[in-house]
Design a protein around this motif. Structure first.
Motif, PDB file in Angstrom:
ATOM      1  N   VAL A  69       0.888  -1.166   0.000  1.00 30.10           N
ATOM      2  CA  VAL A  69       0.000   0.000   0.000  1.00 30.10           C
ATOM      3  C   VAL A  69       0.916   1.203   0.000  1.00 30.10           C
ATOM      4  N   LEU A  84      -7.133  -4.949   4.408  1.00 31.89           N
ATOM      5  CA  LEU A  84      -7.500  -3.540   4.518  1.00 31.89           C
ATOM      6  C   LEU A  84      -8.945  -3.382   4.977  1.00 31.89           C
ATOM      7  N   LEU A 139      -8.914   3.555   2.266  1.00 32.30           N
ATOM      8  CA  LEU A 139      -7.520   3.956   2.059  1.00 32.30           C
ATOM      9  C   LEU A 139      -7.361   5.437   2.351  1.00 32.30           C
TER      10      LEU A 139
END
Length: 153
Positions: free
Chosen positions: A68, A118, A127
């Protein structure tokens, strides 16, 4: 996308669903940090339907990982350059099949895990503003990759 779907309910807890699917992607013949965020979002649009949960991204390969990080501003190139600095493609590696220096590709998943989990909130991938889900592949010998996406929520 290949599918696996399961639901369970325990006591007074709401129903939890596990849904999983795969997609194939071509990474090419040189190292890449390939943004796959759109594929993750598409999967969640189909499977998460406004629910909270977790998205797991997994690559079942010995020479690829999931990261990420920010893309498009040079950070992805900086990341690959850092891997080149840490893991030079030279003859120091005991694992010697494939192209010269290929042994380093087998060390990459020790630094860039082959998975990431996530949060998903309201069916949306949670995110940060500049974060993307990236497939990291330094192995030019194997340009075809499978990515498994799994939603638990």
């Amino acid at each position: 996308m290949a599918d696996n779907n399961h639901s369970t309910q325990t006591g007074s807890f709401p129903t939890t669903t596990f849904q999983s699917g795969t997609f194939e992607i071509t990474t090419g013949s040189r190292e890449v940090a390939l943004d796959i965020t759109d594929r993750c979002v598409e999967f969640l649009d189909e499977r998460a339907t406004g629910r909270d949960g977790l998205l797991n991204i997994f690559v079942p390969h010995a020479t690829a990982g999931i990261a990420v990080l920010e893309t498009g501003s040079g950070s992805d190139d900086d990341f690959l350059a850092t891997l080149r600095d840490l893991l030079p493609a030279d003859d120091r590696w005991r694992h010697r099949h494939g192209s010269p220096g290929h042994g380093r590709d087998h060390v990459v998943p020790g630094l860039v895990a082959p998975h990431a989990t996530l949060p998903v909130l309201g069916g949306q991938l949670a995110l940060g503003v500049w974060q993307s889900v990236v497939l990291v592949d330094t192995n030019g010998d194997n340009p075809r990759r499978t990515v498994r996406l799994s939603f638990l929520g």
